[in-house]
Design a protein around this motif. Structure first.
Motif, PDB file in Angstrom:
ATOM      1  N   ILE A  78       6.581  13.008 -65.842  1.00 42.48           N
ATOM      2  CA  ILE A  78       5.733  14.184 -66.027  1.00 42.48           C
ATOM      3  C   ILE A  78       4.285  13.848 -65.681  1.00 42.48           C
ATOM      4  CG2 ILE A  78       7.238  15.104 -67.817  1.00 42.48           C
ATOM      5  CD1 ILE A  78       5.098  14.206 -69.860  1.00 42.48           C
ATOM      6  N   ARG A  79       4.100  12.704 -65.027  1.00 43.63           N
ATOM      7  CA  ARG A  79       2.754  12.290 -64.662  1.00 43.63           C
ATOM      8  C   ARG A  79       2.200  13.186 -63.563  1.00 43.63           C
ATOM      9  NH1 ARG A  79       2.085   6.670 -65.474  1.00 43.63           N
ATOM     10  NH2 ARG A  79       0.156   6.864 -64.290  1.00 43.63           N
ATOM     11  N   GLU A  80       0.974  13.664 -63.724  1.00 41.27           N
ATOM     12  CA  GLU A  80       0.327  14.420 -62.663  1.00 41.27           C
ATOM     13  C   GLU A  80      -0.122  13.494 -61.542  1.00 41.27           C
ATOM     14  OE1 GLU A  80      -2.805  16.807 -64.225  1.00 41.27           O
ATOM     15  OE2 GLU A  80      -1.424  18.289 -65.075  1.00 41.27           O
ATOM     16  N   ASN A  81      -0.510  12.284 -61.900  1.00 39.22           N
ATOM     17  CA  ASN A  81      -0.902  11.292 -60.909  1.00 39.22           C
ATOM     18  C   ASN A  81       0.356  10.633 -60.363  1.00 39.22           C
ATOM     19  OD1 ASN A  81      -1.850   9.138 -59.445  1.00 39.22           O
ATOM     20  ND2 ASN A  81      -3.269   8.400 -61.010  1.00 39.22           N
ATOM     21  N   PRO A  82       0.652  10.800 -59.069  1.00 43.71           N
ATOM     22  CA  PRO A  82       1.908  10.237 -58.539  1.00 43.71           C
ATOM     23  C   PRO A  82       1.928   8.717 -58.544  1.00 43.71           C
ATOM     24  CG  PRO A  82       0.515  11.044 -56.761  1.00 43.71           C
ATOM     25  CD  PRO A  82      -0.138  11.471 -58.039  1.00 43.71           C
ATOM     26  N   GLY A  83       0.758   8.097 -58.688  1.00 35.77           N
ATOM     27  CA  GLY A  83       0.714   6.647 -58.709  1.00 35.77           C
ATOM     28  C   GLY A  83       0.705   6.058 -57.308  1.00 35.77           C
ATOM     29  N   PHE A  84       0.714   4.730 -57.263  1.00 37.27           N
ATOM     30  CA  PHE A  84       0.664   4.002 -55.995  1.00 37.27           C
ATOM     31  C   PHE A  84       1.986   3.267 -55.819  1.00 37.27           C
ATOM     32  CE2 PHE A  84      -0.173  -0.088 -53.895  1.00 37.27           C
ATOM     33  CZ  PHE A  84      -0.612   0.372 -52.655  1.00 37.27           C
ATOM     34  N   PHE A  85       2.600   3.400 -54.637  1.00 33.19           N
ATOM     35  CA  PHE A  85       3.904   2.775 -54.409  1.00 33.19           C
ATOM     36  C   PHE A  85       4.013   2.347 -52.959  1.00 33.19           C
ATOM     37  CE2 PHE A  85       8.447   3.396 -53.154  1.00 33.19           C
ATOM     38  CZ  PHE A  85       8.943   2.280 -53.813  1.00 33.19           C
ATOM     39  N   ASP A  86       4.495   1.117 -52.749  1.00 31.06           N
ATOM     40  CA  ASP A  86       4.637   0.614 -51.387  1.00 31.06           C
ATOM     41  C   ASP A  86       5.714  -0.456 -51.355  1.00 31.06           C
ATOM     42  OD1 ASP A  86       4.162   0.378 -48.697  1.00 31.06           O
ATOM     43  OD2 ASP A  86       2.400  -0.911 -48.908  1.00 31.06           O
ATOM     44  N   VAL A  87       6.522  -0.428 -50.297  1.00 29.93           N
ATOM     45  CA  VAL A  87       7.525  -1.467 -50.058  1.00 29.93           C
ATOM     46  C   VAL A  87       7.130  -2.180 -48.775  1.00 29.93           C
ATOM     47  CG1 VAL A  87       9.963  -1.975 -49.669  1.00 29.93           C
ATOM     48  CG2 VAL A  87       9.313  -0.090 -51.175  1.00 29.93           C
ATOM     49  N   ARG A  88       6.932  -3.490 -48.837  1.00 26.44           N
ATOM     50  CA  ARG A  88       6.408  -4.242 -47.702  1.00 26.44           C
ATOM     51  C   ARG A  88       7.316  -5.392 -47.307  1.00 26.44           C
ATOM     52  NH1 ARG A  88       0.183  -4.961 -49.958  1.00 26.44           N
ATOM     53  NH2 ARG A  88      -0.314  -2.714 -50.060  1.00 26.44           N
ATOM     54  N   THR A  89       7.551  -5.490 -46.002  1.00 23.59           N
ATOM     55  CA  THR A  89       8.230  -6.662 -45.469  1.00 23.59           C
ATOM     56  C   THR A  89       7.175  -7.719 -45.185  1.00 23.59           C
ATOM     57  OG1 THR A  89       9.903  -5.256 -44.422  1.00 23.59           O
ATOM     58  CG2 THR A  89       9.740  -7.530 -43.649  1.00 23.59           C
ATOM     59  N   THR A  90       7.358  -8.909 -45.761  1.00 25.08           N
ATOM     60  CA  THR A  90       6.362  -9.974 -45.626  1.00 25.08           C
ATOM     61  C   THR A  90       7.009 -11.216 -45.034  1.00 25.08           C
ATOM     62  OG1 THR A  90       6.800 -10.736 -47.891  1.00 25.08           O
ATOM     63  CG2 THR A  90       5.022  -9.134 -47.597  1.00 25.08           C
ATOM     64  N   PRO A  91       6.225 -12.102 -44.440  1.00 30.05           N
ATOM     65  CA  PRO A  91       6.787 -13.364 -43.947  1.00 30.05           C
ATOM     66  C   PRO A  91       7.318 -14.198 -45.105  1.00 30.05           C
ATOM     67  CG  PRO A  91       4.570 -12.967 -43.070  1.00 30.05           C
ATOM     68  CD  PRO A  91       4.788 -11.982 -44.160  1.00 30.05           C
ATOM     69  N   ALA A  92       8.245 -15.081 -44.796  1.00 29.50           N
ATOM     70  CA  ALA A  92       8.760 -15.974 -45.830  1.00 29.50           C
ATOM     71  C   ALA A  92       7.616 -16.813 -46.394  1.00 29.50           C
ATOM     72  CB  ALA A  92       9.848 -16.877 -45.241  1.00 29.50           C
ATOM     73  N   GLY A  93       7.726 -17.121 -47.675  1.00 28.98           N
ATOM     74  CA  GLY A  93       6.679 -17.882 -48.337  1.00 28.98           C
ATOM     75  C   GLY A  93       6.007 -17.047 -49.408  1.00 28.98           C
ATOM     76  N   THR A  94       4.781 -17.411 -49.740  1.00 29.74           N
ATOM     77  CA  THR A  94       4.102 -16.747 -50.855  1.00 29.74           C
ATOM     78  C   THR A  94       2.835 -16.011 -50.445  1.00 29.74           C
ATOM     79  OG1 THR A  94       2.878 -18.776 -51.363  1.00 29.74           O
ATOM     80  CG2 THR A  94       4.984 -18.453 -52.500  1.00 29.74           C
ATOM     81  N   ALA A  95       2.439 -16.107 -49.179  1.00 28.26           N
ATOM     82  CA  ALA A  95       1.162 -15.523 -48.760  1.00 28.26           C
ATOM     83  C   ALA A  95       1.146 -14.009 -48.967  1.00 28.26           C
ATOM     84  CB  ALA A  95       0.887 -15.865 -47.294  1.00 28.26           C
ATOM     85  N   GLY A  96       2.233 -13.348 -48.597  1.00 28.39           N
ATOM     86  CA  GLY A  96       2.280 -11.894 -48.732  1.00 28.39           C
ATOM     87  C   GLY A  96       2.232 -11.443 -50.186  1.00 28.39           C
ATOM     88  N   VAL A  97       2.890 -12.225 -51.040  1.00 34.89           N
ATOM     89  CA  VAL A  97       2.891 -11.889 -52.468  1.00 34.89           C
ATOM     90  C   VAL A  97       1.487 -12.039 -53.041  1.00 34.89           C
ATOM     91  CG1 VAL A  97       3.888 -12.435 -54.709  1.00 34.89           C
ATOM     92  CG2 VAL A  97       5.264 -12.698 -52.654  1.00 34.89           C
ATOM     93  N   LEU A  98       0.806 -13.140 -52.699  1.00 35.09           N
ATOM     94  CA  LEU A  98      -0.545 -13.364 -53.200  1.00 35.09           C
ATOM     95  C   LEU A  98      -1.510 -12.310 -52.691  1.00 35.09           C
ATOM     96  CD1 LEU A  98       0.643 -16.034 -54.199  1.00 35.09           C
ATOM     97  CD2 LEU A  98      -1.440 -17.181 -53.406  1.00 35.09           C
ATOM     98  N   ALA A  99      -1.327 -11.873 -51.445  1.00 34.20           N
ATOM     99  CA  ALA A  99      -2.187 -10.821 -50.899  1.00 34.20           C
ATOM    100  C   ALA A  99      -2.012  -9.520 -51.674  1.00 34.20           C
ATOM    101  CB  ALA A  99      -1.869 -10.608 -49.422  1.00 34.20           C
ATOM    102  N   ALA A 100      -0.772  -9.201 -52.018  1.00 37.62           N
ATOM    103  CA  ALA A 100      -0.517  -7.987 -52.798  1.00 37.62           C
ATOM    104  C   ALA A 100      -1.146  -8.082 -54.178  1.00 37.62           C
ATOM    105  CB  ALA A 100       0.989  -7.749 -52.908  1.00 37.62           C
ATOM    106  N   CYS A 101      -1.063  -9.259 -54.792  1.00 39.30           N
ATOM    107  CA  CYS A 101      -1.693  -9.450 -56.111  1.00 39.30           C
ATOM    108  C   CYS A 101      -3.204  -9.267 -56.016  1.00 39.30           C
ATOM    109  CB  CYS A 101      -1.373 -10.846 -56.658  1.00 39.30           C
ATOM    110  SG  CYS A 101       0.341 -11.066 -57.162  1.00 39.30           S
ATOM    111  N   GLY A 102      -3.799  -9.842 -54.978  1.00 37.75           N
ATOM    112  CA  GLY A 102      -5.241  -9.702 -54.802  1.00 37.75           C
ATOM    113  C   GLY A 102      -5.646  -8.256 -54.617  1.00 37.75           C
ATOM    114  N   GLU A 103      -4.843  -7.512 -53.876  1.00 41.31           N
ATOM    115  CA  GLU A 103      -5.129  -6.089 -53.664  1.00 41.31           C
ATOM    116  C   GLU A 103      -5.122  -5.315 -54.977  1.00 41.31           C
ATOM    117  OE1 GLU A 103      -2.891  -2.311 -51.546  1.00 41.31           O
ATOM    118  OE2 GLU A 103      -2.656  -4.316 -50.678  1.00 41.31           O
TER     119      GLU A 103
END
Length: 683
Positions: free
Chosen positions: A550-575
């Motif tokens: 029932i949220r009026e704010n739809p929120g933020f949602f994204d599904v991302r394909t990232t290279p193997a490893g941890t760089a993509g995960v850390l970038a998402a955390c930083g964002e």
């Protein structure tokens, strides 16, 4: 031209807030200055009273960041004879605790009081004699806004409260907060349900079931304080991290006496140092084990081989074997605890001796009966007929001795099931045994067969869907004479023995009469996130009603394909850390060490689940196995396929994934280098 202060509603409300805080401070000072030297008869009474005063002082604490009141009700007429505190035109400020002025007049009414109920239940269709409902907005502890609903004015259309939406969606850092300002009508009905009845709440992610359970405890303590002070209350959570996350909710509402524990805490008769394979744990957690234990325990009772002779002075009194056998049959038929029957046996034997004494012309009294019950011959007979049994030793023998198990599991467990629970290397003693969590529950069951478990007045059981039948029985023993509030979501069951239906679970709990309520309105999870997670429901809980956000704010949602490893995960955390609020990084348990090392190397601070975040450290690294019940403003979910593959079977893995996907309050980023589970594909 500026508005005079006395004509400015916001200034007047701020003035009432300041006066209320002063009144609360005066109430606290009154307690702090109490002199108990003339009212305590001894040091024990003094210690008890001092503890009560300390608790009262803590309950009257003014939390600077917490609004003292959050709403106001203006009644059209006196609320009624049953609510004599109301008067025509009277107004009530609704808050977390009662506050009165020096004359005893209320300045803030406790949210649990009957006169406060319309704040949660009144509507345009049923205003409950309320002319105006005012909600207040705060920044920290400062009152900054208000919003009015003229419920009795037919000319004013019903609107959605902006302040209510803002409070629900407000970013958070730190432990779980109370929801007294945002309780919805369907939640309030559950919160205020009576003490004598048990309630089961099926609620999907973000429906507020945990908060409802905690506020129900607070309400029951308000409505039945004396009774629950005698009988006690208990909140049971799935793990320590969860309990730490919720531990500040009740104290913020002024309730300091509620104990919190896990099921493992309740059954901690032995040290748990081992673990079972899933198949073994399923059998040990099956309710049929209760019958195996009962048989094994009562197999220790043996019919008397011969009568006994009691010598008192120069007289001998004989009790025949058939008389002893009759007593044993009667005690067994009464189905009382093993230990209670064993204590009753010598008294029953002594009674037979006293009957003979009376027939012989003697006049024995209770002292004589007690002396006979302690007679050496009687004690020896009792030990032979009804020997003492140690519960842990009983379970040790069942799990170590194949013949003993086969004798008492015949017709209850199959041969394969018996093999599954038998230890490969039997332990030599209770202390040396590597007990598993399931073993500890068996010992608790055996302990209750010997001696009745103490029952509490009310128990709240959260995340109940993951309990085994034997664990339900362990919890049920703690509220046999009280009531229970059971909270859970069948779709989030992530153990091999997860609950299949609430009717079955409540039967094991001993609360088959409990009312089952369903919460389907999602207040915490954004629409896009819950819609994505709900793709899994047909595969993990077919037939279960999906949560509707029932949220009026739809929120933020994204599904991302990232290279193997941890760089993509850390970038998402930083964002996400660049936004306001808490961030959870959830990953399969096996991936957590690598992610922790990557965060350390990047200089990104983080805490573990259950540890308190701060404004400087807002990231929590969460193993998927510990994510249940926790929530964060933003979540990065790492490698969904790894979360699924980390469980013993696909269905359990998909349920674990469903839990991980629904921990976000404002936004979710899913990162993956490997292929997503097919069940998440768009239908």
């Amino acid at each position: 031209m500026s508005t005079p202060v006395h004509d400015d509603p916001l200034s007047r409300e701020r003035g009432h807030l300041a006066a209320s805080r002063s009144a609360l401070r005066a109430m606290r000072e009154d307690v702090e200055t109490l002199d108990i030297s003339d009212v305590t008869a001894n040091w024990v009474n003094a210690a008890v009273l001092e503890r009560q005063i300390e608790d009262r002082i803590k309950a009257l604490a003014d939390l600077s960041e917490t609004p003292l009141f959050f709403g106001r009700l203006d009644y059209l007429h006196a609320p009624g004879a049953e609510r004599a505190e109301g008067a025509e035109g009277e107004r009530f400020y609704v808050g977390r605790r009662h506050v009165h002025d020096a004359d005893g007049d209320p300045m803030v009414i406790d949210w649990r009081a009957p006169v406060s109920q319309p704040f949660y239940r009144a509507s345009k269709n049923d205003p409950l004699d309320v002319s105006l409902r005012r909600r207040f907005g705060y920044t920290g502890g400062d009152l900054t806004a208000y919003e009015d609903e003229h419920l009795s004015d037919p000319a004013e259309a019903a609107t959605t409260s902006k302040l209510l939406q803002q409070e629900i969606e407000r970013p958070r850092v730190g432990p779980m907060r109370d929801i007294v300002a945002t309780i919805q009508p369907e939640q309030d009905e559950i919160v205020r349900a009576g003490l004598t009845g048990s309630v089961c709440v099926q609620g999907g992610p973000g429906t507020g079931k945990t908060a409802v359970g905690l506020h129900r405890v607070a309400y029951l303590l308000y409505a039945h304080r004396e009774r629950l002070a005698r009988t006690g209350t208990l909140v049971i959570g799935p793990n320590r991290s969860f309990l730490h996350y919720i531990e500040q909710v009740l104290p913020a509402l002024g309730e300091l006496t509620v104990r919190q524990a896990t099921v493992e805490d309740l059954v901690g008769h032995v040290e748990v140092r081992g673990a079972d394979e899933a198949a073994t744990a399923v059998v040990k957690g099956d309710a049929r084990m209760a019958e195996v234990l009962r048989r094994a325990l009562y197999a220790h009772v043996s019919p008397p081989a011969e009568g006994i002779v009691v010598v008192r002075g120069s007289r001998r009194w004989r009790v025949a074997a058939y008389e002893l056998e009759e007593i044993v049959r009667e005690l067994l038929a009464r189905d009382i605890r093993y230990g209670a029957a064993r204590e009753a046996l010598p008294q029953r034997i002594a009674h037979l001796v006293l009957v003979q004494m009376e027939r012989a012309g003697e006049a024995p009294d209770d002292r004589v009966q007690n002396a006979v019950a302690r007679n050496t011959a009687v004690k020896a007979a009792v030990k032979e007929i009804w020997p003492p049994v140690d519960p842990a030793r009983l379970v040790l023998r069942l799990l170590s001795d194949a013949d003993f198990l086969a004798e008492h599991a015949a017709g209850v467990l199959s041969e394969d099931e018996q093999k599954a629970v038998l230890w490969v290397k039997p332990a030599r003693s209770v202390k040396s045994a590597k007990w598993s969590p399931a073993d500890a529950v068996l010992i608790d069951e055996a302990t209750d067969l010997v001696e009745r478990t103490h029952s509490l007045g009310h128990v709240v059981l959260d995340e109940a869907q993951d309990l085994s039948p034997m664990q339900y029985r362990a919890v049920g023993r703690r509220c046999t004479t009280g009531s229970a509030t059971v909270l859970g979501d069948l779709a989030q069951g992530t153990t091999p023995w997860a609950t299949r239906s609430w009717a079955e679970a409540l039967g094991h709990l001993g609360k088959g009469e409990a009312v089952v309520e369903e919460l389907t309105a999602g207040f915490r999870v954004p629409t896009d996130v819950i819609a994505y997670a709900s793709r899994l429901l047909p595969h993990i809980a077919p037939g279960l009603t999906p949560v509707a956000s029932i949220r009026e704010n739809p929120g933020f949602f994204d599904v991302r394909t990232t290279p193997a490893g941890t760089a993509g995960v850390l970038a998402a955390c930083g964002e996400l850390l660049s936004r306001e609020g808490s961030v959870g990084l959830i990953a399969a348990d096996a991936r957590v060490p690598d992610l922790a090392a990557a965060l350390d190397a990047a200089g990104v601070g983080y805490v573990g689940p259950g540890e308190e975040t701060t404004h400087a450290t807002r990231l929590t690294l969460v193993p998927a196995s510990l994510a249940k019940g926790l929530e964060y403003d933003y979540v990065v979910l790492d490698e969904p396929r790894a979360v699924v593959d980390g469980e013993p079977d696909e269905r359990t893995g998909l349920r674990r994934l469903y839990v991980a996907l629904t921990r976000a309050v404002s936004g979710l980023i899913v990162t993956h280098a490997t292929e997503l589970p097919a069940q998440l594909a768009s239908s």
